[in-house]
Scaffold this motif. Structure first.
Motif, short mmCIF file in Angstrom:
data_model
loop_
_atom_site.label_atom_id
_atom_site.label_comp_id
_atom_site.label_asym_id
_atom_site.label_seq_id
_atom_site.Cartn_x
_atom_site.Cartn_y
_atom_site.Cartn_z
N ARG A 107 22.56 -38.82 5.62
CA ARG A 107 21.51 -38.90 4.61
C ARG A 107 21.88 -39.92 3.55
NH1 ARG A 107 21.75 -32.92 5.09
NH2 ARG A 107 22.95 -32.80 3.15
N ILE A 108 20.87 -40.52 2.97
CA ILE A 108 21.09 -41.44 1.85
C ILE A 108 20.06 -41.12 0.77
CG2 ILE A 108 19.60 -43.29 2.76
CD1 ILE A 108 21.72 -45.26 1.57
N SER A 109 20.52 -41.14 -0.48
CA SER A 109 19.61 -40.88 -1.59
C SER A 109 19.51 -42.13 -2.45
CB SER A 109 20.12 -39.71 -2.44
OG SER A 109 21.34 -40.06 -3.08
N ALA A 110 18.39 -42.23 -3.11
CA ALA A 110 18.18 -43.32 -4.07
C ALA A 110 17.24 -42.79 -5.13
CB ALA A 110 17.58 -44.54 -3.38
N PHE A 111 17.55 -43.10 -6.38
CA PHE A 111 16.74 -42.65 -7.51
C PHE A 111 16.55 -41.12 -7.47
CE2 PHE A 111 15.27 -47.01 -6.41
CZ PHE A 111 15.83 -47.66 -7.49
N ASP A 112 17.63 -40.44 -7.05
CA ASP A 112 17.71 -38.97 -7.06
C ASP A 112 16.88 -38.29 -5.97
OD1 ASP A 112 19.58 -38.58 -9.12
OD2 ASP A 112 18.03 -38.99 -10.62
N TYR A 113 16.45 -39.04 -4.97
CA TYR A 113 15.73 -38.43 -3.85
C TYR A 113 16.38 -38.82 -2.53
CZ TYR A 113 12.03 -37.24 -7.14
OH TYR A 113 11.33 -36.72 -8.20
N VAL A 114 16.45 -37.86 -1.61
CA VAL A 114 16.95 -38.15 -0.27
C VAL A 114 15.82 -38.81 0.52
CG1 VAL A 114 17.83 -37.17 1.87
CG2 VAL A 114 18.57 -36.23 -0.33
N LEU A 115 16.14 -39.95 1.12
CA LEU A 115 15.13 -40.71 1.85
C LEU A 115 14.88 -40.11 3.23
CD1 LEU A 115 16.16 -44.36 0.90
CD2 LEU A 115 14.73 -42.74 -0.35
N ALA A 116 13.75 -40.49 3.79
CA ALA A 116 13.36 -39.95 5.09
C ALA A 116 14.17 -40.54 6.24
CB ALA A 116 11.86 -40.21 5.32
N THR A 117 14.83 -41.65 6.00
CA THR A 117 15.61 -42.34 7.04
C THR A 117 17.09 -42.22 6.73
OG1 THR A 117 13.82 -43.96 7.24
CG2 THR A 117 15.94 -44.54 8.26
N GLY A 118 17.87 -41.90 7.75
CA GLY A 118 19.32 -41.86 7.58
C GLY A 118 19.93 -43.22 7.88
N ILE A 119 21.20 -43.38 7.50
CA ILE A 119 21.95 -44.61 7.73
C ILE A 119 22.97 -44.36 8.83
CG2 ILE A 119 23.42 -46.38 6.69
CD1 ILE A 119 20.53 -46.23 5.58
N PRO A 120 22.84 -45.02 9.97
CA PRO A 120 23.76 -44.78 11.08
C PRO A 120 25.22 -44.90 10.66
CG PRO A 120 21.95 -46.17 11.79
CD PRO A 120 21.82 -46.03 10.31
N HIS A 121 26.03 -43.92 11.04
CA HIS A 121 27.48 -43.89 10.85
C HIS A 121 27.91 -43.66 9.41
CE1 HIS A 121 27.08 -45.53 14.81
NE2 HIS A 121 26.66 -46.69 14.35
N LYS A 122 26.97 -43.51 8.49
CA LYS A 122 27.33 -43.39 7.08
C LYS A 122 28.25 -42.21 6.82
CE LYS A 122 25.16 -42.94 2.49
NZ LYS A 122 25.39 -41.52 2.15
N GLY A 123 27.93 -41.05 7.36
CA GLY A 123 28.76 -39.87 7.13
C GLY A 123 30.16 -40.03 7.67
N ARG A 124 30.28 -40.68 8.80
CA ARG A 124 31.61 -40.90 9.37
C ARG A 124 32.39 -41.90 8.53
NH1 ARG A 124 30.67 -42.83 15.06
NH2 ARG A 124 32.85 -42.32 15.43
N VAL A 125 31.72 -42.94 8.03
CA VAL A 125 32.40 -43.90 7.17
C VAL A 125 32.91 -43.20 5.91
CG1 VAL A 125 32.06 -45.88 5.64
CG2 VAL A 125 31.24 -45.97 8.00
#
Length: 304
Positions: A44-62
């Protein structure tokens, strides 16, 4: 980035046999027993205090792998809450979810968390730049006159923060931190924070990354003051490519600024529902996270 990789994101966890302890914008935390928690970093990725509908591949593992790197690198300064990130050593209830947990989770000691975030700034950016322009101070610390945005500070400064009721980080003075957590502990945390930052920033600079600022969270365990949560990741820090650094302006970065810029470009009103991201924006953001990991650790993340 291929559609297949964009589809391979973990936006939510659903481990039926485990008790959910807390769910944040990125991490889900599960209770394993009275002494241990399981941290799982989603994409998951958030911006301006909201979680966006699209995730970022591999982000959690990074995020997980960078934290593991820093826990090891900094262990001579302060204990940390990590028990193991080897899923084969997890309790049986968690091992059954090994495929989902591998590479993005940590078994950690439960800690009594300090209710103040320990923020350290080596460069003038973000909320500190805004405050400086108005007052010449940052969290009660007077800075030299005439500094520009993104300037390196004469020495790193400790600028604690708390979570306001609306979820935003709220800068506080050191005196306010003392009121909240006590004088001796506040001084100890400030000293540890500055020592960690100095060691990490010196190392990162050699790898071509400027750590402009970062925040740490600490808790109390049987080891005393213990470094917890995530550490020196692109989500908790401002990472700037050193070869592109130019004082007097906002900097290119390895964090989610590219996502924020896109959302500003489409003029999202910053109200729910949060929009989805085009594949190229998610893919480019993923590449930035992966590059930060590679530069810091000298290793390539296995993205298969």
């Amino acid at each position: 980035m291929s559609p297949q990789l964009l589809d391979a994101v973990l936006l939510r966890t659903d481990f039926h046999d485990l008790t959910l302890h807390a769910s944040g914008k990125v991490r889900d935390v599960y209770t394993l027993d009275d002494a241990h928690l399981l941290f799982v970093a989603t994409d998951r990725i958030s911006a301006f205090d909201y979680v966006l509908a699209t995730g970022i591949p591999h982000k959690g593992r990074v995020l997980t792998q960078i934290s593991l790197f820093w826990f090891d690198f900094l262990r001579d300064i302060v204990p940390n809450h990590l028990v193991t990130a080897d899923v084969e050593k997890y309790p049986a209830a968690a091992r059954k979810y090994a495929d989902s947990l591998r590479g993005r989770s940590m078994l950690v000691k439960r800690a009594d968390m300090v209710p103040v975030e320990c923020v350290v700034r080596g460069y003038l950016s973000g909320s500190a730049w805004k405050e400086y322009k108005t007052t010449g101070h940052v969290c009660g610390i007077e800075l030299p006159k005439g500094l520009q945005e993104s300037d390196k500070l004469p020495e790193p400064i400790f600028t604690p923060a708390t979570k306001a009721t609306n979820g935003h980080d709220e800068n506080i003075s050191f005196a306010e931190m003392v009121r909240i957590v006590g004088q001796d502990r506040s001084h100890h945390l400030r000293d540890i924070t500055l020592e960690i930052y100095t060691k990490a920033a010196d190392y990162a600079r050699q790898k071509g990354i400027i750590i402009a600022d970062t925040k740490f969270e600490f808790g109390m365990t049987s080891q005393g003051i213990t470094l917890a949560d995530e550490v020196l990741t692109p989500d908790s820090s401002r990472f700037w490519p050193a070869d592109k650094y130019k004082p007097g302006q906002a900097q290119d970065s390895y964090d989610k600024q590219y996502v924020r810029d896109y959302l500003e470009q489409i003029r999202w009103n910053k109200q729910p529902p949060a929009p989805a991201l085009p594949p190229e924006v998610a893919g480019r953001t993923s590449a930035k996270y992966l590059e930060a990991y590679q530069r810091l650790t000298g290793r390539e993340l296995d993205v298969q």
